[in-house]
Design a protein around this motif. Structure first.
Motif, mmCIF file in Angstrom:
data_model
loop_
_atom_site.group_PDB
_atom_site.id
_atom_site.type_symbol
_atom_site.label_atom_id
_atom_site.label_comp_id
_atom_site.label_asym_id
_atom_site.label_seq_id
_atom_site.Cartn_x
_atom_site.Cartn_y
_atom_site.Cartn_z
ATOM 1 N N ASN A 36 -0.281 -1.215 -10.519
ATOM 2 C CA ASN A 36 1.067 -0.690 -10.299
ATOM 3 C C ASN A 36 0.977 0.782 -9.929
ATOM 4 O OD1 ASN A 36 2.064 -2.642 -13.120
ATOM 5 N ND2 ASN A 36 2.405 -3.150 -10.990
ATOM 6 N N GLY A 37 1.640 1.150 -8.834
ATOM 7 C CA GLY A 37 1.613 2.539 -8.384
ATOM 8 C C GLY A 37 0.445 2.885 -7.495
ATOM 9 N N ALA A 38 -0.387 1.878 -7.142
ATOM 10 C CA ALA A 38 -1.559 2.157 -6.291
ATOM 11 C C ALA A 38 -1.154 2.430 -4.846
ATOM 12 C CB ALA A 38 -2.537 0.984 -6.343
ATOM 13 N N GLY A 39 0.039 1.986 -4.448
ATOM 14 C CA GLY A 39 0.503 2.233 -3.079
ATOM 15 C C GLY A 39 0.759 0.975 -2.274
ATOM 16 N N LYS A 40 0.829 -0.181 -2.921
ATOM 17 C CA LYS A 40 1.007 -1.448 -2.184
ATOM 18 C C LYS A 40 2.358 -1.490 -1.468
ATOM 19 C CE LYS A 40 0.521 -3.958 -5.907
ATOM 20 N NZ LYS A 40 0.415 -2.871 -6.912
ATOM 21 N N SER A 41 3.432 -1.234 -2.212
ATOM 22 C CA SER A 41 4.770 -1.261 -1.599
ATOM 23 C C SER A 41 4.914 -0.164 -0.555
ATOM 24 C CB SER A 41 5.855 -1.109 -2.675
ATOM 25 O OG SER A 41 5.827 -2.200 -3.572
ATOM 26 N N THR A 42 4.302 0.987 -0.813
ATOM 27 C CA THR A 42 4.342 2.099 0.154
ATOM 28 C C THR A 42 3.679 1.687 1.464
ATOM 29 O OG1 THR A 42 4.290 3.720 -1.630
ATOM 30 C CG2 THR A 42 3.645 4.482 0.561
ATOM 31 N N LEU A 43 2.539 1.007 1.382
ATOM 32 C CA LEU A 43 1.841 0.559 2.587
ATOM 33 C C LEU A 43 2.708 -0.420 3.377
ATOM 34 C CD1 LEU A 43 -0.610 0.477 4.420
ATOM 35 C CD2 LEU A 43 -1.670 -1.193 2.883
ATOM 36 N N LEU A 44 3.387 -1.336 2.675
ATOM 37 C CA LEU A 44 4.278 -2.274 3.372
ATOM 38 C C LEU A 44 5.403 -1.521 4.086
ATOM 39 C CD1 LEU A 44 4.746 -5.384 1.026
ATOM 40 C CD2 LEU A 44 3.022 -4.970 2.768
ATOM 41 N N LEU A 223 -1.458 -16.525 -4.975
ATOM 42 C CA LEU A 223 -2.392 -15.874 -4.040
ATOM 43 C C LEU A 223 -3.538 -16.808 -3.670
ATOM 44 C CD1 LEU A 223 -2.588 -12.268 -5.566
ATOM 45 C CD2 LEU A 223 -1.512 -12.911 -3.406
ATOM 46 N N ASP A 224 -4.061 -17.518 -4.658
ATOM 47 C CA ASP A 224 -5.181 -18.441 -4.395
ATOM 48 C C ASP A 224 -4.759 -19.580 -3.477
ATOM 49 O OD1 ASP A 224 -7.159 -17.110 -5.725
ATOM 50 O OD2 ASP A 224 -6.906 -18.189 -7.606
ATOM 51 N N HIS A 225 -3.529 -20.045 -3.620
ATOM 52 C CA HIS A 225 -3.053 -21.177 -2.818
ATOM 53 C C HIS A 225 -2.713 -20.787 -1.381
ATOM 54 C CE1 HIS A 225 -1.769 -23.913 -6.422
ATOM 55 N NE2 HIS A 225 -3.057 -23.692 -6.358
ATOM 56 N N VAL A 226 -2.291 -19.520 -1.188
ATOM 57 C CA VAL A 226 -1.745 -19.128 0.127
ATOM 58 C C VAL A 226 -2.710 -18.283 0.962
ATOM 59 C CG1 VAL A 226 0.067 -17.785 1.274
ATOM 60 C CG2 VAL A 226 0.654 -19.271 -0.644
ATOM 61 N N THR A 227 -3.385 -17.322 0.336
ATOM 62 C CA THR A 227 -4.100 -16.308 1.122
ATOM 63 C C THR A 227 -5.492 -16.760 1.561
ATOM 64 O OG1 THR A 227 -5.003 -15.228 -0.855
ATOM 65 C CG2 THR A 227 -2.862 -14.459 -0.076
ATOM 66 N N ASN A 228 -5.955 -16.152 2.640
ATOM 67 C CA ASN A 228 -7.340 -16.368 3.095
ATOM 68 C C ASN A 228 -8.083 -15.035 3.222
ATOM 69 O OD1 ASN A 228 -6.196 -15.258 5.400
ATOM 70 N ND2 ASN A 228 -6.165 -17.185 6.539
ATOM 71 N N ARG A 229 -7.428 -13.980 2.713
ATOM 72 C CA ARG A 229 -8.022 -12.642 2.805
ATOM 73 C C ARG A 229 -7.394 -11.765 1.719
ATOM 74 N NH1 ARG A 229 -6.947 -8.897 8.156
ATOM 75 N NH2 ARG A 229 -7.883 -6.958 7.448
ATOM 76 N N THR A 230 -8.159 -10.843 1.171
ATOM 77 C CA THR A 230 -7.645 -9.956 0.119
ATOM 78 C C THR A 230 -7.978 -8.511 0.457
ATOM 79 O OG1 THR A 230 -7.938 -11.680 -1.566
ATOM 80 C CG2 THR A 230 -7.687 -9.423 -2.350
ATOM 81 N N ILE A 231 -6.960 -7.658 0.346
ATOM 82 C CA ILE A 231 -7.161 -6.213 0.486
ATOM 83 C C ILE A 231 -6.715 -5.568 -0.824
ATOM 84 C CG2 ILE A 231 -6.467 -4.107 1.687
ATOM 85 C CD1 ILE A 231 -6.049 -5.744 4.207
ATOM 86 N N GLU A 232 -7.653 -4.881 -1.477
ATOM 87 C CA GLU A 232 -7.325 -4.190 -2.727
ATOM 88 C C GLU A 232 -7.225 -2.693 -2.464
ATOM 89 O OE1 GLU A 232 -8.902 -3.673 -7.328
ATOM 90 O OE2 GLU A 232 -10.338 -4.260 -5.783
ATOM 91 N N ILE A 233 -6.155 -2.077 -2.975
ATOM 92 C CA ILE A 233 -6.033 -0.618 -2.936
ATOM 93 C C ILE A 233 -6.447 -0.106 -4.304
ATOM 94 C CG2 ILE A 233 -4.508 1.356 -2.582
ATOM 95 C CD1 ILE A 233 -2.657 -0.387 -0.964
ATOM 96 N N SER A 234 -7.452 0.750 -4.327
ATOM 97 C CA SER A 234 -7.940 1.294 -5.596
ATOM 98 C C SER A 234 -8.419 2.723 -5.393
ATOM 99 C CB SER A 234 -9.081 0.428 -6.147
ATOM 100 O OG SER A 234 -9.587 0.951 -7.357
ATOM 101 N N LEU A 235 -7.821 3.662 -6.138
ATOM 102 C CA LEU A 235 -8.222 5.076 -6.098
ATOM 103 C C LEU A 235 -8.254 5.627 -4.672
ATOM 104 C CD1 LEU A 235 -11.086 4.895 -8.752
ATOM 105 C CD2 LEU A 235 -8.774 5.777 -9.089
ATOM 106 N N GLY A 236 -7.243 5.260 -3.889
ATOM 107 C CA GLY A 236 -7.096 5.820 -2.548
ATOM 108 C C GLY A 236 -7.904 5.139 -1.463
ATOM 109 N N ARG A 237 -8.749 4.164 -1.839
ATOM 110 C CA ARG A 237 -9.544 3.426 -0.850
ATOM 111 C C ARG A 237 -9.069 1.982 -0.792
ATOM 112 N NH1 ARG A 237 -15.770 3.831 -2.060
ATOM 113 N NH2 ARG A 237 -15.766 2.681 -0.097
ATOM 114 N N ILE A 238 -9.542 1.235 0.232
ATOM 115 C CA ILE A 238 -9.252 -0.197 0.273
ATOM 116 C C ILE A 238 -10.558 -0.986 0.334
ATOM 117 C CG2 ILE A 238 -6.992 0.060 1.377
ATOM 118 C CD1 ILE A 238 -8.312 -1.001 3.982
ATOM 119 N N TYR A 239 -10.514 -2.172 -0.232
ATOM 120 C CA TYR A 239 -11.647 -3.109 -0.203
ATOM 121 C C TYR A 239 -11.114 -4.395 0.425
ATOM 122 C CZ TYR A 239 -13.432 0.334 -3.440
ATOM 123 O OH TYR A 239 -13.833 1.514 -4.012
#
Length: 635
Positions: A36-44, A223-239
């Protein structure tokens, strides 16, 4: 489709994320995760062009359309569910208005031989052709299909949106987005207000979506049922990895372990090299070798291990005073909203220190009964709270309970009293609101941050009974775990409204199932309840099922369905035949007008017959839609 390059944004001098790059292509179904607060909604918001980034570029295909479902929406009042949903079809509605205007002129004017009248005839064909290409004859049926998939009944279609809760209005907004056929869908916590059946329907819809989808969600199964890719925002970076959520976590852990092993080996090599340098420095004959080793050391690309954001909130619910043995006693509780009956003659007793779960489909009265207990809504029947009962209430939709124009700090200060006002900043710090975060306005907080603030507010009041309605909505996985541990340690009385089996496990010792305006008691935990219902998870319980009284009645119903099916198929075939004949006839009239205009317009009845054919065709198309929907319902 969409290229994001070196995107950065900072709030109050601190980067949410910096120089992130990725690409979205058709067929990508991305789970956007992070604390929470990592920037997910901001990125959208940046991707939807609602917010500008501080730096970086977004390159998009020409005419790319993006649909964005936000956590909080502004609704225009005074429209019915259908009218609001039809707003998804702006171009079709504009053509519809144009067609009505042209047809009105054709019916009212009598200057059949004028050039302007001839132009109207040409225009009506052009507009009608464009209307048909855009799906003008099908959009109403498609709208009804999507609304039903999201849980609306036909009886709801002509009700004003004003009469629905925020959750149901969110479903209308979701329906509009799904109907627009956007190239990219951005969905911020789409499952928070959906029941299980609607979630399953949405999963199937998104799996077949041709464009790209980016989903912010803390629902692991979704997420497991729908997605085929995951992007994590953590400490200002993405994985960014091409795996759904659970597989992404495994892969991230494997990569981190590889990084640690590689870093360890590299560190050994560095230490050995440093020892050699120190050894060679002492000898003049080896000085050049020492310099060579120093240069080699400087050139080494140091292996870094991906950092994890392990900051978590600190949560503890102290019990104020000991209440009486019976905390809540309810008898003959009934509640209805206009014609919608939710609860009928419900009896309930909650004893001190009990841990109770409310489960069942949305709309069955779980939240309603919770609101009745805390005295928020009126009802019929009798309800009595026990001696010294002090209730702490966590509402499902925090946006309606927090003032968006207050800061985080002001919200807490206003809720505090003389004895705990001095502790406000310490409490906020334990809920990860530190430094300048406390000066943020509530309206700019993410859903998860609002939930954390609501939990922090609970710390300011004396509590011996906790009633929590879907407390895990918007919370990230780590925060969910912290909340669960705090509730396990809570020594007071707990009532939990939830459909999250993982969260409920180990928390409650009694389950009330809400169904058909009644409640049924199960004296055991959530696993005992599921075992008694002979299902594996709450998804299966919450699916809407058809109740069949007896096999005999079931067979009779099946036979009646078969008869109806045959009749409807015949009717559909007949309508399609008439539509085909009528379209040919109208086409012949159009050709006659184009090739032999003078002779045609001299026939005084021609345009009356022509317009009658058009009207009949419109009615037949409407009949075709209705029969098709009936057939789909039976099938």
């Amino acid at each position: 489709m969409l290229n994001i390059h070196n995107l950065s944004i900072a709030f109050q001098g601190e980067y949410l994320f910096e120089d992130i790059s990725f690409k979205l292509s058709p067929g990508d179904r991305v789970g956007l995760i992070g604390k929470n607060g990592a920037g997910k909604s901001t990125l959208l918001k940046i991707l939807s062009k609602e917010l500008e980034s501080d730096s970086g570029q977004i390159a998009a295909d020409k005419n790319l359309s993006i649909g964005f479902l936000k956590q909080d929406i502004d609704f225009e009042y005074g429209k019915t569910v259908l009218e609001e949903s039809y707003e998804a079809f702006e171009e079709i509605k504009a053509l519809e208005a144009k067609l009505n205007d042209i047809n009105t002129q054709l019916a009212e004017r009598t200057d059949y031989e004028s050039e302007s009248y001839n132009q109207l005839m040409i225009d009506v064909n052009d507009v009608q052709h464009q209307y048909e290409i855009l799906g003008g004859y099908n959009y109403q049926g498609e709208t009804e299909k999507v609304l039903q998939g999201l849980g609306f009944k036909r009886d709801d279609f002509n009700k004003l949106t004003d009469t629905f809760s925020g959750g149901w209005r969110m479903r209308i907004e979701l329906a509009k987005l799904l109907l627009q056929n956007n190239d990219i869908l951005l969905l911020d916590e789409p499952t928070n207000h959906l029941d299980i059946e609607s979630i399953i329907w949405l999963e199937a819809f998104l799996k077949n979506y041709a464009g790209a989808v980016v989903i912010v969600s803390h629902d692991k199964m979704f997420l497991d049922h729908v997605t085929n890719r995951t992007i994590e925002i953590s400490l200002g970076r993405i994985y960014d990895y091409p795996k759904p959520y659970s597989k992404f976590l495994v892969l991230r852990q494997e990569i981190k372990e590889q990084q640690l092993a590689s870093q360890k080996n590299q560190q050994k090599q560095i230490e050995q090299t440093e020892k050699l340098i120190e050894k060679f420095r002492a000898k003049a004959s080896k000085a050049s070798m020492a310099q060579s080793l120093i240069k080699k050391l400087d050139r080494i690309d140091r292996i870094e291990v991906d950092e994890d954001d392990n900051s978590t909130m600190t949560l503890n619910f102290p019990v104020s005073i000991t209440p009486g043995k019976v905390v809540v006693e309810a008898e003959g509780i009934s509640k209805h909203y206009d014609d919608n009956v939710v609860l009928t003659n419900v009896d309930l007793m909650i004893e001190r220190d009990s841990k109770t779960a409310f489960v069942g489909q949305n709309g069955q009265g779980k939240s309603t009964l919770a609101k009745i207990i805390v005295g928020e809504i009126e009802y019929d029947g009798h309800l009595k709270l026990g001696h010294n009962v002090q209730i702490g209430y966590f509402a499902q939709n925090q946006a309606e309970y927090l003032d968006g124009n207050k800061t985080v700090l002001d919200t807490m200060i206003d809720a505090a009293n003389e004895s705990n006002r001095a502790k406000v900043r310490d409490i906020l710090g334990s809920f990860l609101f530190r430094g300048d975060d406390v000066e943020k306005y509530v309206k700019v907080l993410s859903g998860g941050e609002r939930n954390r603030l609501a939990l922090a507010k609970l710390m300011l009041q004396p509590i011996n009974v906790l009633i929590m309605d879907e407390p895990t909505n918007h919370l990230d996985i780590k925060s969910k775990n912290v909340l669960k541990e705090a509730l396990k340690k809570f020594e007071g009385t707990l009532v939990l409204v939830s459909h999250d089996r993982d969260f409920l496990q180990g928390l409650t010792n009694k389950v009330y199932e809400f169904k058909d305006q009644k409640i049924k008691e199960y004296l055991g935990d959530i696993d005992f309840y599921l075992e008694q219902r002979n299902v594996e998870n709450l998804r299966e319980v919450e699916k809407r099922t058809v109740v069949k009284d007896t096999p005999k009645q079931s067979n009779k119903q099946s036979y009646e369905d078969q008869k109806k099916l045959k009749s409807l198929n015949n009717k559909l075939s007949n309508i399609e035949s008439k539509i085909s004949e009528l379209e040919k006839s109208i086409k012949n009239d159009d050709v006659e007008l184009a090739t032999n205009y003078d002779a045609t317009v001299s026939d005084a009845t021609f345009f009356d017959r022509y317009q009658t054919k058009k009207d009949t065709l419109k009615q037949l198309m409407s009949d075709w839609e209705a029969v098709t929907i009936e057939l789909e319902a039976i099938n």
